[in-house]
Each structure stands twice: as structure tokens, then as C-alpha cells.
Design an enzyme around this catalytic site. Structure first.
Site, PDB file in Angstrom:
ATOM      1  N   GLN A  12      -4.875  48.817  -2.250  1.00 49.07           N
ATOM      2  CA  GLN A  12      -5.971  47.840  -2.227  1.00 49.07           C
ATOM      3  C   GLN A  12      -6.488  47.544  -0.827  1.00 49.07           C
ATOM      4  OE1 GLN A  12      -3.401  44.582  -4.002  1.00 49.07           O
ATOM      5  NE2 GLN A  12      -4.686  43.291  -2.721  1.00 49.07           N
TER       6      GLN A  12
ATOM      7  N   ASP B 271      -9.163  33.564  -4.047  1.00 46.08           N
ATOM      8  CA  ASP B 271      -9.657  34.923  -4.297  1.00 46.08           C
ATOM      9  C   ASP B 271     -10.430  34.912  -5.618  1.00 46.08           C
ATOM     10  OD1 ASP B 271      -8.274  36.268  -2.027  1.00 46.08           O
ATOM     11  OD2 ASP B 271      -6.529  35.464  -3.045  1.00 46.08           O
TER      12      ASP B 271
ATOM     13  N   MET C  97       1.719  39.381  -2.432  1.00 48.46           N
ATOM     14  CA  MET C  97       2.040  40.413  -1.443  1.00 48.46           C
ATOM     15  C   MET C  97       2.964  39.812  -0.363  1.00 48.46           C
ATOM     16  SD  MET C  97      -1.238  42.898  -1.244  1.00 48.46           S
ATOM     17  CE  MET C  97      -2.273  41.898  -0.224  1.00 48.46           C
TER      18      MET C  97
ATOM     19  N   SER D  90      -3.724  30.979   3.506  1.00 46.59           N
ATOM     20  CA  SER D  90      -3.763  32.426   3.274  1.00 46.59           C
ATOM     21  C   SER D  90      -2.686  33.071   4.139  1.00 46.59           C
ATOM     22  CB  SER D  90      -5.146  32.965   3.696  1.00 46.59           C
ATOM     23  OG  SER D  90      -5.092  34.359   3.866  1.00 46.59           O
TER      24      SER D  90
ATOM     25  N   HIS E 288       3.145  31.079   1.323  1.00 45.68           N
ATOM     26  CA  HIS E 288       2.802  29.776   1.886  1.00 45.68           C
ATOM     27  C   HIS E 288       2.720  28.772   0.743  1.00 45.68           C
ATOM     28  CE1 HIS E 288      -1.188  30.721   0.376  1.00 45.68           C
ATOM     29  NE2 HIS E 288      -1.160  31.853   1.074  1.00 45.68           N
TER      30      HIS E 288
ATOM     31  N   GLY F 145       0.365  27.573  -0.863  1.00 48.13           N
ATOM     32  CA  GLY F 145      -0.534  27.970  -1.957  1.00 48.13           C
ATOM     33  C   GLY F 145       0.228  28.773  -3.011  1.00 48.13           C
ATOM     34  N   HIS F 146       0.999  29.785  -2.548  1.00 47.29           N
ATOM     35  CA  HIS F 146       1.803  30.575  -3.488  1.00 47.29           C
ATOM     36  C   HIS F 146       2.797  29.669  -4.223  1.00 47.29           C
ATOM     37  CE1 HIS F 146       0.960  33.898  -0.445  1.00 47.29           C
ATOM     38  NE2 HIS F 146       0.516  34.416  -1.574  1.00 47.29           N
TER      39      HIS F 146
ATOM     40  N   ARG G 199      -2.981  35.690   5.701  1.00 51.65           N
ATOM     41  CA  ARG G 199      -3.646  36.223   6.900  1.00 51.65           C
ATOM     42  C   ARG G 199      -3.758  35.175   8.014  1.00 51.65           C
ATOM     43  NH1 ARG G 199      -6.103  39.425   2.950  1.00 51.65           N
ATOM     44  NH2 ARG G 199      -6.021  41.657   3.457  1.00 51.65           N
TER      45      ARG G 199
HETATM   46  O1  PAF Z   1      -3.821  38.327  -4.239  1.00 48.95           O
HETATM   47  C1  PAF Z   1      -2.893  39.098  -3.929  1.00 48.95           C
HETATM   48  O2  PAF Z   1      -1.941  38.751  -3.236  1.00 48.95           O
HETATM   49  C2  PAF Z   1      -2.961  40.536  -4.394  1.00 48.95           C
HETATM   50  O3  PAF Z   1      -4.271  41.002  -4.417  1.00 48.95           O
HETATM   51  C3  PAF Z   1      -2.252  40.782  -5.740  1.00 48.95           C
HETATM   52  C4  PAF Z   1      -2.926  40.036  -6.875  1.00 48.95           C
HETATM   53  C5  PAF Z   1      -0.802  40.343  -5.636  1.00 48.95           C
HETATM   54  C6  PAF Z   1      -2.274  42.268  -6.077  1.00 48.95           C
HETATM   55  O4  PAF Z   1      -1.656  43.027  -5.094  1.00 48.95           O
END
Ligand code: PAF
Length: 289
Positions: free
Chosen positions: A61, A152, A30, A187, A34, A36-37, A189
Site C-alpha cells: 500500500q 482515513d 500498521m 497519526s 497511539h 487513536g488506535h 506519521r
Molecule cells: O490504516 C491503516 O493502518 C492501514 O491502512 C490498514 C487498514 C491497517 C491496512 O494496512
């Protein structure tokens, strides 16, 4: 890096890659990227010929509209980071592209127990929204492997189940959580925390580490209470502190000392809700942070 906004363009491009026997690694995000991604992008690059990352802040979501509104958006920096990490394709769809029949579509995914505990209980509808978007993204990208972070953990199990429900051959690859120097799980956030809050939010890792160090066969109530107190000391307001079976997140009161278990915490620092977990017992000698 190609930036593609239309699903038909992305599907066409990836079809050509598949015909040339290229494998596709997919990292759904989303945004507000950072380290982690980036570790997911890196791993996907090591294991697949083409890496696709999607950035889409998925409205379906978010059970809390305020959380949706305040979700950090840092697209320019995200593009810079993805290019630096040699990502091949950024998919940047609009809401209409992901939900051509509107966001109120009624498909329901049978997630069973997973949807009624922990995040499922505290964020009603959240996992249905995750399934909607990941289903659509997987249909467009048709990845060989899908990379997702262990932070997550419940989402990892939900997506695993989704892939079975939709008969996708994609394999899910769960990657380790990256942490700040005080142990706080990375995260998006965290961008909403002040420096002081970030420091105190390290209390979540402290509580998980406490459980990890002290867990033994028998009742777990006392250890959970002590971990909860560590959170309170750091002004963290917990939604839950639990130990659960790793395979299905059945919460346990008594550990037999054998079953693979995981400690999970969700807690608010101010108005920012943070989650984290630790598979037990974690041997810190082998821990990379
Ligand atoms: O973990 C996330 O960033 C979201 O939940 C995902 C998997 C991209 C789905 O919108």
C-alpha cells in the site's frame, strides 16, 4: 494477550471462540500505536467478546518506497500498550504469511470513482494495496466487527466497499479521530515530526475548522482558498483542500446547504504527508476534544 504469528494458528484459535458463541472485534493496524488506535481497541472491547489487533506494515500500500522505509516501528511499546488496553490477541504476521504467493499477486478490486480521487489520485495503487491486505486479514480473522478510524475517511469507504465485494458479513465501525491539544489528528506519521513541525501541523485542523465555521449554501471556492492560505501560513504544502459529499466523496463546487458534506485535506509538513477531515458542519459544543 496472546501473540500469534501464523495465520493457521490464529484461525484455529478464533474458530474455537466462535464455537463458544464469542463475537470477534478486529482492529487492523500498521503499528506505531497511539491513543487513536487504543480508542479503537477500547471500543472493540466494549462491543465484542474477543479483540484481535493486527500489526503489519503492508508493503503493497506504499506508493512511495521512502515512506515505507521510514514508517515508524515501535513493536515493544505497541505490545505494552495493547496489554494495558486488555487486547486479547495480537496478530503479528510476516510478509510470507500475508502474501503466500508473493506481493505481486494480480487481483484487482473494482473501487470505481473512489480510487481516482483524492488519496486515490495522489497515491496510485494505494487502495489496491489496502484491499489486498484487508481482504487477506478478514479471511483469516473473520471478524463480526472491524474498527477503523475516521481520520482515513476515504479508506473507510474503500474498506466498506471491499467488504461488499468479498461478501464479508463483517460490519465496519468508524470511530472518531483523536487529536493533540492543537487539533493535529493523531497519526503514526506524527512521530516523524519535530516539536515545531507538530505545532505548525495544527494548521490542518485550523483550516478544517475555518471551513466548518464558514461553510454555507453556495459556491465553496473562496472558503477553500482561504483555508488553503491558512495552510501556507503554517508552511504546510497542500496536495488538496476540498469539500466532498460524505457518502461517496464526489467533490463539490457549490453546496446546496442540505447534502451531507465533508472537508478533506492532505498536506506535507516537511517530507511528512498528513491527512485529515471534518464532517460539516461539526457542532463544536458536542465535540469531545
Ligand atoms: O490504516 C491503516 O493502518 C492501514 O491502512 C490498514 C487498514 C491497517 C491496512 O494496512
Amino acid at each position: 494477550m496472546f501473540i500469534i504469528k501464523q495465520s493457521k494458528d490464529l484461525a484455529g484459535y478464533l474458530q474455537k471462540q466462535r464455537s463458544a458463541k464469542k463475537t470477534i472485534g478486529f482492529v487492523p493496524t500498521m503499528g506505531a500505536l497511539h491513543e487513536g488506535h487504543l480508542s479503537l481497541i477500547k471500543k472493540a472491547g466494549e462491543e465484542c467478546s474477543i479483540v484481535v489487533c493486527s500489526i503489519f506494515v503492508n508493503p503493497t500500500q506504499f506508493n512511495d518506497p521512502k515512506d515505507f522505509e521510514l514508517y515508524p516501528q515501535t513493536l515493544e511499546n505497541d505490545i505494552y500498550l495493547l496489554e494495558k488496553e486488555a487486547c486479547d490477541v495480537l496478530f503479528l504476521p510476516s510478509v510470507e504469511e500475508i502474501y503466500p504467493s508473493g506481493i505481486t499477486q494480480t487481483q484487482v478490486y473494482e473501487l470505481g470513482y473512489l480510487e481516482s480521487v483524492l488519496e486515490g489520485k495522489y497515491r496510485p495503487g494505494h487502495f489496491q494495496g489496502v484491499c489486498k491486505v484487508v481482504h487477506r486479514l478478514v479471511e483469516i480473522v473473520r471478524p463480526n466487527q472491524l474498527y477503523i478510524g475516521q481520520k482515513d475517511y476515504q479508506q473507510c469507504l474503500v474498506i466498506k466497499k471491499l467488504l461488499t465485494l468479498i461478501h464479508s458479513p463483517a460490519k465496519i465501525v468508524i470511530c472518531p479521530t483523536l487529536r493533540e491539544s492543537n487539533g493535529l489528528a493523531m497519526s503514526s506519521r506524527n512521530m516523524r515530526l519535530s516539536a515545531d513541525e507538530k505545532q505548525k501541523a495544527g494548521g490542518i485542523f485550523e483550516a478544517l475548522s475555518y471551513i466548518n465555521k464558514h461553510v454555507k449554501a453556495g459556491p465553496v471556492k473562496e472558503i477553500i482558498e482561504k483555508a488553503g492560505n491558512l495552510l501556507i501560513q503554517q508552511e504546510l504544502a497542500a496536495d488538496y483542500v476540498v469539500i466532498a459529499r460524505e457518502q461517496d466523496l464526489q467533490v463539490i463546487d457549490v453546496w446546496d446547504g442540505q447534502t451531507k458534506v465533508i472537508a478533506l485535506i492532505a498536506a506535507f509538513m516537511g517530507n511528512v504527508r498528513l491527512i485529515d477531515n471534518m464532517i460539516l458542519p461539526l457542532n463544536f459544543a458536542n465535540y469531545g476534544n
